[in-house]
Design an enzyme around this catalytic site. Structure first.
Site: not given
Lengths: 192, 567
Positions: B50, B112-113, B162, B474
């Site tokens: 993502e 969950f999640q 949802k 760097m």
């Protein structure tokens, strides 16, 4: 401009009465490393608007930064730094003190007479003193009560309002998206 | 027409003109993914992580000037967006992130999640929403796009439970954004402010314009040029301001700041007037604030009121849309010349040319600066370059001059390694007819190289140039200068990038000699789909000049002239 002397500033913010707005304001102060002395929030006469009074210890420059950063929050409708104008400010304290002998009771009564304070509850052991006044007066009452014996103390933090006809308000009327077709639906727990 | 929440999302995206979105499906966003099948006009790009989706949306936004869209599921899907959102926030890039959330009834139950993603992203978004009433949804999406692209642009996140995605209501599209009483982006300056600015401009003997990202975001490129030319004021650019003024223009004196042109930094320190346009005096630009441009009056125009007097105290601060303010300012600007001042800057440039590695014979060695400069040469200077973060990024800024707005895309404020490659893919969707080069280091590329699969699956024509010095270059440079050359955790093993690309079915080539660079560009240009080219460069490179962090802007570490010894 001498800018490094911190001083107390009172900012008044008109905010949308929506969930999470207090969190956004609090998060801003934490994130930008600004020092909040007290923050109060409550509803106004318009149900969609709440009002916050934020007391900060800051330099003049930082107070300006806080002002601008508050305005940047989408849910903050307007902000006024009332320290720059004549204003009325009040802090409310409830102070539970020892009151279990004649000396403490007499002392209490005498002290309260000299302040906009009163005894709102008294029993054989303790009393509760209420004061609504400017913050410095509240501080000095607390100092005077200390020798008697403070057992518990709660303060609301400062609320403030500019004097005169400079009104901190918004013409905004919320548009309710809830149309005629809306059914009040209860939340259901689905499988996630 | 009754629509589900998921359909409302897509219907609203369609009406906002969204053509492409970048995302990754999962449980809590599945209703919206299912509804996508009914909206084929919005192309969905399946990423591999993502973070890539957020960077692609960001790259798309910066290349197009439109809002980029990323979409992810709840919990880990949403938290993986975080780095990309913070990147967009720091660089004022308009993206809208849509995340699924667990059902309303489950919120707060550690389902969950479940992650409190509006809480997590609160300090790194311009605004965010958790939609708890489906009737709010069309308004929220309309507002989100408006907030993202207006004023000072930035990321907006919409978290949608949802069950809201599956509920159905009668859909009414809100034509106007009407629910934002606390949000009025500033527009014009007051006459008093314009007068004060003009006075300073006309008094100045050694003025300099500092042009930032805001010049391009507000569309004030033409106005900037007019101001500079009429009043003969040199223009220094911030990293994100590259493209605001053509770099081959005689008045453009180059990038400012930590790795800026010495001439720009010296000019800022000697100037008697700074005209800061759409930039924010970042610490990488100012160095030590106490000694920064001490002799200069300062004018600062920015759309964000909180930027005025934030880092640098200014004499005239103007809050407004830069283009509108410039349109107010320009009629009052008198033609003048600053020949002496410009000559002085030219002398500094000549001194820098003597030091420049690009003007030296380096024999068999291949240096990053040479690769970048050759890429510029062989692409005709017309490619859109998207960089990652590190030495190659600064070398790009120094050795790939840009003539057009939005032709260089880079993570400036947050300095996000891993940004370059996915952002380049997003940029390609925005500007499909342009030649896009992702210029990345071996370190940053390995942070998001999983998107090679995305590039292949979508056949995205992006040319990837890996400047491989086998170090986190760097960081190694800092260790060399400031940590007595203790190169800890900077030597870096990398896979065989050519074989890796081949494993993804992506044509690739390794370049180890300078005379191969031209061939590599021709190869990239003539090959369909993504191409990877690894440039194996000298390991211990240093980006000069360098203003050490917090040092005075004119106390630069310079590359020694030929014959001089290093510091």
């Amino acid at each position: 401009m001498p800018d490094h002397k911190p001083k107390k500033y009172l900012l008044v913010a008109l905010v949308e009465n929506k969930p999470g707005v207090l969190n956004r304001v609090a998060s801003l102060f934490r994130r930008r490393n600004f020092n909040v002395d007290s923050l109060t929030v409550g509803r106004t006469h318009k149900p969609h608007l709440s009002r916050m009074t934020i007391a900060v210890d800051a330099t003049r420059g930082d107070a300006f930064k806080i002002h601008m950063n508050l305005l940047k929050l989408i849910n903050v409708v307007d902000v006024a730094n009332v320290s720059h104008e004549p204003h009325v400010s009040r802090d409310l304290a409830l102070i539970k003190v020892r009151a279990n002998d004649a000396e403490s009771r007499n002392g209490l009564t005498l002290i309260c007479e000299r302040y906009p304070a009163r005894i709102v509850d008294i029993g054989p052991e303790v009393a509760i003193v209420e004061i609504t006044a400017q913050e410095d007066q509240v501080e000095s009452l607390i100092d005077e009560l200390k020798p008697i014996g403070i057992l518990e103390l709660v303060r609301t933090g400062v609320v403030a309002m500019g004097r005169g006809v400079r009104i901190l308000d918004s013409d905004y009327e919320p548009v309710s998206p809830i149309t005629a077709t809306s059914e009040a639906k209860s939340y259901e727990v689905y499988s996630v | 027409m009754k629509l589900s929440g998921a359909e409302i999302v897509l219907e609203c995206l369609k009406r906002e003109g969204v053509e492409v979105m970048f995302g990754y499906p999962g449980g809590a966003i599945l209703p919206t993914y299912d509804a996508m099948t009914r909206y084929p006009e919005i192309h969905h790009v399946l990423v591999r992580h993502e973070q890539g989706a957020a960077h692609m949306a960001d790259g798309y936004a910066r290349a197009s000037g439109k809002v980029g869209v990323a979409i992810a599921t709840s919990g880990p899907g949403a938290t993986n967006l975080v780095t990309g959102i913070a990147t967009a926030m720091m660089d004022s890039s308009p993206i809208v992130c849509i995340t699924g959330q667990v059902t309303r009834g489950a919120i707060g139950s550690d389902a969950f999640q479940e992650t409190d993603v509006t809480g997590v992203t609160l300090p790194i978004t311009k605004h965010n929403y958790l939609v708890m009433d489906i009737h709010e949804l069309p308004y929220v999406i309309r507002e989100a796009f408006y907030i993202a692209r207006s004023g000072r642009p930035g990321p907006v996140l919409i978290d949608i439970p949802k069950d809201i995605q599956t509920d159905k209501i009668e859909f009414v599209y809100p034509e106007d954004v009407i629910r934002l009483p606390g949000y009025q982006p500033p527009q014009t300056a007051s006459d008093k402010e314009i007068k004060a600015a003009l006075e300073l401009i006309h008094e100045a003997k050694r003025p300099i314009i500092l042009a930032g990202h805001g010049v391009m975001l507000s569309g004030a490129v033409q106005q900037l040029r007019e101001l500079a030319e009429r009043a003969q004021i040199p223009v220094a650019l911030t990293l994100l301001g590259k493209g605001a003024m053509p770099e081959n223009h005689p008045l453009t004196i180059g990038m400012m700041g930590m790795h800026g042109e010495a001439a720009s930094n010296l000019a800022i320190q000697e100037a008697d007037l700074l005209i800061a346009l759409g930039m924010r005096f970042d610490d990488r630009v100012t160095g030590n604030l106490k000694t920064y441009a001490r002799g200069a009056k300062k004018i600062h125009v920015d759309i964000d009121a909180s930027e005025i007097n934030k880092n640098v105290r200014v004499d005239v601060g103007i809050v407004g849309d830069l283009r509108s303010v410039m349109d107010q300012l320009l009629p009052g600007v008198e033609g003048t010349s600053h020949a002496e001042w410009l000559n002085r800057i030219r002398d500094w440039h000549e001194d820098a040319d003597e030091r420049d590695i690009i003007n030296r014979d380096t024999g068999d060695e291949l240096w990053g600066a040479q690769v970048i400069n050759d890429l510029w040469k062989f692409t005709g200077g017309n490619a859109i370059t998207v960089t990652d973060v590190g030495q190659h990024q600064m070398l790009e800024a120094q050795y790939y001059p840009h003539q057009r707005p939005a032709s260089m895309i880079t993570s400036g404020g947050l300095g996000t390694m891993g940004f370059g490659f996915p952002a380049a893919m997003g940029a390609k969707f925005a500007r499909p007819d342009e030649e896009i080069w992702a210029i990345v280091g071996d370190g940053g590329f390995q942070m998001t190289l999983c998107e090679l699969a995305t590039a292949k699956q979508e056949n995205i024509k992006v040319n990837i140039a890996i400047i491989n010095n086998n170090y986190l270059g760097m960081v190694r440079q800092w260790q060399e200068f400031f940590y007595e050359q203790r190169y800890h955790a900077t030597p870096m093993f990398s896979p065989d990038f050519v074989k890796l690309a081949e494993a993804y079915g992506i044509p690739a080539m390794r370049v180890e000699r300078r005379d191969q660079v031209e061939e590599s560009v021709a190869f990239a240009r003539s090959t369909d789909g993504p191409v990877l080219i690894e440039y194996v460069v000298e390991a211990e490179d240093i980006v000069y000049p360098m203003v050490p962090a917090g040092a005075d802007l004119d106390k630069m570490i310079r590359r020694p002239k030929p014959g001089e010894s290093a510091r």
